[in-house]
Design a protein around this motif. Sequence first.
Motif, PDB file in Angstrom:
ATOM      1  N   ASP A 254     -28.720 -22.464  -0.090  1.00 19.11           N
ATOM      2  CA  ASP A 254     -29.628 -21.930  -1.102  1.00 19.11           C
ATOM      3  C   ASP A 254     -31.062 -21.915  -0.594  1.00 19.11           C
ATOM      4  O   ASP A 254     -31.819 -20.961  -0.848  1.00 19.11           O
ATOM      5  CB  ASP A 254     -29.531 -22.759  -2.390  1.00 19.11           C
ATOM      6  CG  ASP A 254     -28.247 -22.514  -3.152  1.00 19.11           C
ATOM      7  OD1 ASP A 254     -27.524 -21.542  -2.830  1.00 19.11           O
ATOM      8  OD2 ASP A 254     -27.944 -23.308  -4.068  1.00 19.11           O
ATOM      9  N   ARG A 255     -31.452 -22.969   0.104  1.00 20.00           N
ATOM     10  CA  ARG A 255     -32.808 -23.031   0.637  1.00 20.00           C
ATOM     11  C   ARG A 255     -33.033 -21.951   1.707  1.00 20.00           C
ATOM     12  O   ARG A 255     -34.055 -21.247   1.682  1.00 20.00           O
ATOM     13  CB  ARG A 255     -33.068 -24.422   1.234  1.00 20.00           C
ATOM     14  CG  ARG A 255     -34.423 -24.592   1.910  1.00 20.00           C
ATOM     15  CD  ARG A 255     -35.558 -24.353   0.943  1.00 20.00           C
ATOM     16  NE  ARG A 255     -36.864 -24.477   1.590  1.00 20.00           N
ATOM     17  CZ  ARG A 255     -37.997 -24.038   1.072  1.00 20.00           C
ATOM     18  NH1 ARG A 255     -37.988 -23.434  -0.116  1.00 20.00           N
ATOM     19  NH2 ARG A 255     -39.136 -24.191   1.711  1.00 20.00           N
ATOM     20  N   SER A 258     -33.339 -18.496   0.190  1.00 17.42           N
ATOM     21  CA  SER A 258     -34.629 -18.304  -0.463  1.00 17.42           C
ATOM     22  C   SER A 258     -35.699 -17.910   0.556  1.00 17.42           C
ATOM     23  O   SER A 258     -36.502 -16.989   0.325  1.00 17.42           O
ATOM     24  CB  SER A 258     -35.039 -19.579  -1.200  1.00 17.42           C
ATOM     25  OG  SER A 258     -36.339 -19.462  -1.749  1.00 17.42           O
TER      26      SER A 258
END
Length: 374
Positions: A254-255, A258
């Motif tokens: 997820d990081r 992003s």
Amino acid sequence: MIPFNKPFMTGKELDYIQQAVASGKISGNGGFTGKCHTLMKKQFGFRGTLLTSSCTDALEMSALLADISPGDEVILPSYTFVSTANAFVLRGAHIVFADSRPDEPNMDCESVKSLITSRTKAIVPVHYAGVACDMDPLLELAEAHDLIVVEDAAQAIDSYYKGRPLGGIGDLGAFSFHETKNIISGEGGMLCINDPAMEARAEIVWEKGTNRSAFWRGEVDKYGWVDIGSSFLPSDVTAAFLFAQLEQLRRIQDRRLSLWEQYYSQLQPLGERGLLTLPHIPEYATNNAHMFYIVCADLEERSALIRHLKSAGVHAVFHYQSLHLSPYYAARHDGRSLTQCEKYADSLLRLPLFYELKEEQVERITTLIRDFYL
């Protein structure tokens, strides 16, 4: 200086390493190795999994399991790391290089049909940047010509082709957990065995050509040398580190996604003006944010941009050189010009992307790139 890469620690690595040491077994195929195998099967539905000391090892196991012999031909992209080819060259294969696609660095799968001969034994698609090759045409060719498909999924953990996890589509799939990858163990890899006919032999090849694993499970009363193989097992200390990473797969992904999206949105205006080319994600593929790259106009422009970024404290790097033009293999290549591969070798530039990269650092990098072009 903003580095190109920085290995990320989730927080559990040292705890699990200590547990592995305290168990009294830190050699290969220990408790944490089993935990990693189980987690990967549960997470992605892989049929068989074997941790290896590197993705190179997983590819070399694939060449053994495919029974590659002198005179066999193996088709793979020229725009890839040398291990993809080396694994098969070590078994005596002749490499037939395929060009890249015009819109992305992956192998042009439609061109593979014209490269198949009576000596072709295997096709090795490489999922560059974790983005899937178009696998359906390759699978159709493999079925029609009785070929083995080995996925080089070194960069492709948690990435999919039409809903199917990469590494789990071909007969075999090889992953990397090198410190530059999304999920890491310093050095490390994994082989996925998707063809049930190869499963039992894979374990023997993995265990130095012995049926030692069957012995420890109580399936035979002694073990011995029953096939060719090598020492492909990683230490359980390595597996302990890896397990801590795998537990945090979603958080890490997820990081990275992003940060990838921030890069894309901030550089998109330059792409729309034709000043540079941004990554292309085909409809059939997902993005695992393994890397963010741009494609410059030519080698001169890329070199100037690297210098521009370096002078401002940003480490950006190019990637593969064309294997068909390499000092080792150029004389063995059939002479075809692989223009798309050569374009990426001269023009592709990778930007910093790692878990602890900050949004303001991405902003700084993209501002520097805008200043360069505008």
